[in-house]
Every structure is written in C-alpha cells, then in structure tokens.
Design a protein around this motif. Structure first.
Motif, PDB file in Angstrom:
ATOM      1  N   GLU A 194      19.278 -40.496  46.654  1.00 19.69           N
ATOM      2  CA  GLU A 194      20.496 -40.960  47.318  1.00 19.69           C
ATOM      3  C   GLU A 194      20.933 -39.970  48.400  1.00 19.69           C
ATOM      4  O   GLU A 194      20.844 -38.752  48.237  1.00 19.69           O
ATOM      5  CB  GLU A 194      21.622 -41.144  46.298  1.00 19.69           C
ATOM      6  CG  GLU A 194      21.314 -42.163  45.205  1.00 19.69           C
ATOM      7  CD  GLU A 194      21.096 -43.565  45.746  1.00 19.69           C
ATOM      8  OE1 GLU A 194      21.721 -43.912  46.779  1.00 19.69           O
ATOM      9  OE2 GLU A 194      20.295 -44.320  45.157  1.00 19.69           O
ATOM     10  N   ASN A 195      21.409 -40.528  49.512  1.00 21.13           N
ATOM     11  CA  ASN A 195      21.953 -39.742  50.623  1.00 21.13           C
ATOM     12  C   ASN A 195      20.930 -38.751  51.194  1.00 21.13           C
ATOM     13  O   ASN A 195      21.300 -37.676  51.677  1.00 21.13           O
ATOM     14  CB  ASN A 195      23.217 -38.988  50.198  1.00 21.13           C
ATOM     15  CG  ASN A 195      24.306 -39.919  49.701  1.00 21.13           C
ATOM     16  OD1 ASN A 195      24.442 -41.036  50.195  1.00 21.13           O
ATOM     17  ND2 ASN A 195      25.064 -39.485  48.716  1.00 21.13           N
ATOM     18  N   VAL A 242      23.127 -44.183  55.353  1.00 19.50           N
ATOM     19  CA  VAL A 242      23.658 -45.185  56.290  1.00 19.50           C
ATOM     20  C   VAL A 242      22.569 -46.090  56.853  1.00 19.50           C
ATOM     21  O   VAL A 242      22.861 -46.982  57.644  1.00 19.50           O
ATOM     22  CB  VAL A 242      24.417 -44.497  57.454  1.00 19.50           C
ATOM     23  CG1 VAL A 242      25.595 -43.712  56.923  1.00 19.50           C
ATOM     24  CG2 VAL A 242      23.484 -43.596  58.257  1.00 19.50           C
ATOM     25  N   GLY A 243      21.304 -45.863  56.455  1.00 20.89           N
ATOM     26  CA  GLY A 243      20.214 -46.659  56.992  1.00 20.89           C
ATOM     27  C   GLY A 243      19.682 -46.068  58.287  1.00 20.89           C
ATOM     28  O   GLY A 243      20.368 -45.313  58.985  1.00 20.89           O
ATOM     29  N   ALA A 244      18.460 -46.421  58.624  1.00 22.68           N
ATOM     30  CA  ALA A 244      17.809 -45.851  59.802  1.00 22.68           C
ATOM     31  C   ALA A 244      17.900 -46.746  61.027  1.00 22.68           C
ATOM     32  O   ALA A 244      17.722 -46.277  62.156  1.00 22.68           O
ATOM     33  CB  ALA A 244      16.339 -45.571  59.482  1.00 22.68           C
ATOM     34  N   ALA A 245      18.164 -48.033  60.830  1.00 22.48           N
ATOM     35  CA  ALA A 245      18.135 -48.991  61.934  1.00 22.48           C
ATOM     36  C   ALA A 245      19.059 -48.626  63.093  1.00 22.48           C
ATOM     37  O   ALA A 245      18.700 -48.859  64.253  1.00 22.48           O
ATOM     38  CB  ALA A 245      18.468 -50.391  61.415  1.00 22.48           C
ATOM     39  N   GLY A 252      21.200 -35.842  48.855  1.00 19.63           N
ATOM     40  CA  GLY A 252      21.880 -35.158  49.944  1.00 19.63           C
ATOM     41  C   GLY A 252      21.002 -34.197  50.713  1.00 19.63           C
ATOM     42  O   GLY A 252      21.506 -33.352  51.458  1.00 19.63           O
ATOM     43  N   ALA A 253      19.685 -34.293  50.564  1.00 23.09           N
ATOM     44  CA  ALA A 253      18.750 -33.372  51.218  1.00 23.09           C
ATOM     45  C   ALA A 253      18.119 -34.028  52.441  1.00 23.09           C
ATOM     46  O   ALA A 253      18.162 -35.248  52.622  1.00 23.09           O
ATOM     47  CB  ALA A 253      17.672 -32.934  50.235  1.00 23.09           C
ATOM     48  N   ALA A 254      17.507 -33.187  53.280  1.00 22.66           N
ATOM     49  CA  ALA A 254      16.837 -33.678  54.481  1.00 22.66           C
ATOM     50  C   ALA A 254      15.538 -32.917  54.687  1.00 22.66           C
ATOM     51  O   ALA A 254      15.485 -31.696  54.489  1.00 22.66           O
ATOM     52  CB  ALA A 254      17.739 -33.514  55.704  1.00 22.66           C
ATOM     53  N   TYR A 306       8.835 -43.923  48.736  1.00 20.03           N
ATOM     54  CA  TYR A 306       9.475 -44.500  47.557  1.00 20.03           C
ATOM     55  C   TYR A 306      10.973 -44.186  47.573  1.00 20.03           C
ATOM     56  O   TYR A 306      11.397 -43.090  47.941  1.00 20.03           O
ATOM     57  CB  TYR A 306       8.870 -43.921  46.278  1.00 20.03           C
ATOM     58  CG  TYR A 306       7.426 -44.292  46.042  1.00 20.03           C
ATOM     59  CD1 TYR A 306       7.091 -45.394  45.257  1.00 20.03           C
ATOM     60  CD2 TYR A 306       6.393 -43.553  46.607  1.00 20.03           C
ATOM     61  CE1 TYR A 306       5.767 -45.739  45.041  1.00 20.03           C
ATOM     62  CE2 TYR A 306       5.074 -43.891  46.399  1.00 20.03           C
ATOM     63  CZ  TYR A 306       4.763 -44.991  45.607  1.00 20.03           C
ATOM     64  OH  TYR A 306       3.448 -45.330  45.394  1.00 20.03           O
ATOM     65  N   TYR A 307      11.759 -45.178  47.132  1.00 20.11           N
ATOM     66  CA  TYR A 307      13.205 -44.998  47.015  1.00 20.11           C
ATOM     67  C   TYR A 307      13.695 -45.815  45.819  1.00 20.11           C
ATOM     68  O   TYR A 307      13.359 -46.983  45.689  1.00 20.11           O
ATOM     69  CB  TYR A 307      13.903 -45.451  48.296  1.00 20.11           C
ATOM     70  CG  TYR A 307      15.405 -45.408  48.240  1.00 20.11           C
ATOM     71  CD1 TYR A 307      16.088 -44.251  47.843  1.00 20.11           C
ATOM     72  CD2 TYR A 307      16.165 -46.523  48.592  1.00 20.11           C
ATOM     73  CE1 TYR A 307      17.462 -44.213  47.790  1.00 20.11           C
ATOM     74  CE2 TYR A 307      17.542 -46.497  48.549  1.00 20.11           C
ATOM     75  CZ  TYR A 307      18.189 -45.339  48.142  1.00 20.11           C
ATOM     76  OH  TYR A 307      19.563 -45.303  48.091  1.00 20.11           O
TER      77      TYR A 307
END
Length: 263
Positions: free
Chosen positions: A126-127, A201-204, A98-100, A159-160
């Motif tokens: 995640e998120n 939600v994805g970057a696309a 949940g971080a940015a 990495y994810y």
C-alpha cells in the motif's frame, strides 16, 4: 558462476540508509547520494566484470523497507558476451508500505551469439511507488553485429495485493523471429520500456506528462498502456541507446520528484 546481491534499506529519522548490503563478485555497491539534500538512498551497482559471460547466474534480492526510498543506478552498459550455454539473471524486489524504488539501468548490449534469460518479480504494498526501466539494443551495430545474438528473453512481473497486475514478456530471437516484421521492432534497432506504478493515487495521471516529454524527441515511436492494476507501461522504439537512456532518465527524475513532492 553464481553471483549474489542483497540490499535492504532502513529508516533513521527521516533518512533512508543501507541496513544490509551483501554481494559476491563481481558485484560492488557504492553510496553516491551521501551529499544529496533529500532523504533518498542512492546506490550505484558496479561490477568488476566487463559484462555477463557464459554460465553467469546473477541472483538479486532487494527489500525497500516501509517508508524508505531507494534509487539504484548502474555504472555502465551491460554487455552480454558470446556464449554457448547462456547467462541468467533473477531479480526479486519487495517495496514496502509507503516506500519508493527506482531502477533505470544502462542499456543492454548483446554481442554475437549471446544468450540471456532474465526474470524479475516485483511486489508492491500500500502507498508504494515504482519506477522501473529497461533498454535492449541490437548489439554492436558498428561492428556488423546488429541482431546477431541468439536469444534475449526477459520477463517482468508486478504483483500488488497478492495478484499479478502486470507481466511484460520480452522475447527477441532474431534467427527465428524477424525483428523488422509488423508487431516487432518494425525497422527500429533499440527498444526501451518504462514501468511506473503508484498504489496510492494510481499512475495514469502521469501518462500525459510523459507523452508530452517524448513528443519533443526525433526519430522515435512510442506508446503508453494502462495495466490491470495501478501501473502504466511506456514503450519506446528508436535507433540510439543514448537517446533512449536519456529519455528514461529524464522521466525517472520527473516521476521520482513527483513522488517526493506529494509525500
């Protein structure tokens, strides 16, 4: 000289604060977001050195803790001075659940005979969301030093879920590789890269908006690619550092505000 920087964010109520800030010379940190209305921690990375010198070894560790938001800015252009052995930089970033995290530094200006090797490793949870930028110039063009540096090599790995989902390997060695050749810079002198990742939600969905923004800019070439994971990579070629830096900062604002809007 080995120089270290460590940043760890914390959460107090709904606001992000600097839980740990450790640095050795020439680094300094300044909180430039103390009066902002939103809860993001905005830090400026400053340096008492005019640029990276021969033998410099920068080691940076950034932990963006769960549910915190960090925007890291730089103070000025990063100059790479004339070298014999070269300079190195390693950066590791942990972006929690949940971080940015947003980091769009000023352009890099390699002087004649500069040698630089960098390695960035970014780990997403995640998120989490990431805005990551890089601009490399041809050097001091007006001083007759266009592409007079020896080596610029910077690797960025994303990495994810324990998997490598993106690897950007930028290698410029003008004496061995013709930078004007097909598949290289093709006549342009500056290159910008923007990585945007969103594991929620994805970057696309943001790609078209960024391309629309760049369509207004004159004398540039650009394209966007989807990575194997929840990230996109935008590449821009141009002739001016300020133009490319302005483009990346404008896109950073859109992407970071988009993040805040959907929290």
């Amino acid at each position: 000289m080995i120089s270290e920087l460590k940043i760890t964010t914390g959460l107090r109520g709904s606001r992000t604060f600097l839980q740990e800030g450790y640095y050795t010379r020439p680094f300094k940190l300044a909180d430039i977001g103390a009066y902002r209305a939103d809860s993001t921690l905005c830090l400026m990375l400053m340096t008492a050195s005019p640029g990276m010198l021969d033998g410099d070894d920068y080691r940076m560790h950034i932990t963006v803790s769960d549910h915190t938001r960090l925007q890291l800015q730089t103070q000025a252009y990063q100059r790479l001075y004339t070298m014999q052995a070269g300079a190195r930089q390693q950066m590791e970033v942990q972006v929690g659940q949940g971080a940015a995290f947003s980091y769009v530094p000023h352009p890099v200006v390699p002087h004649a005979d500069a040698v630089f090797e960098g390695h960035n490793r970014i780990y997403l949870q995640e998120n989490s969301r990431l805005v990551w930028g890089e601009i490399i110039t041809c050097g001091r063009k007006l001083c007759g030093e266009a592409f007079r540096f020896r080596l610029f090599h910077n690797v960025t790995e994303l990495y994810y879920r324990g998997r490598l989902v993106l690897k950007d390997n930028l290698l410029l060695e003008p004496a061995r590789i013709n930078v004007a050749a097909h598949g290289q810079l093709e006549g342009y002198t500056h290159q910008a890269t923007l990585v945007y990742a969103d594991t929620q939600v994805g970057a696309a969905p943001m790609a078209d908006r960024l391309l629309e923004l760049l369509a207004r800019e004159p004398d540039i070439a650009y394209g966007v690619s989807q990575s194997a994971g929840p990230a996109i990579v935008l590449r821009i070629l141009g002739h001016g550092a300020e133009q490319l830096f302005s483009c990346l900062r404008n896109m950073e604002t859109i992407l970071f505000n988009h993040h805040l809007a959907i929290l």
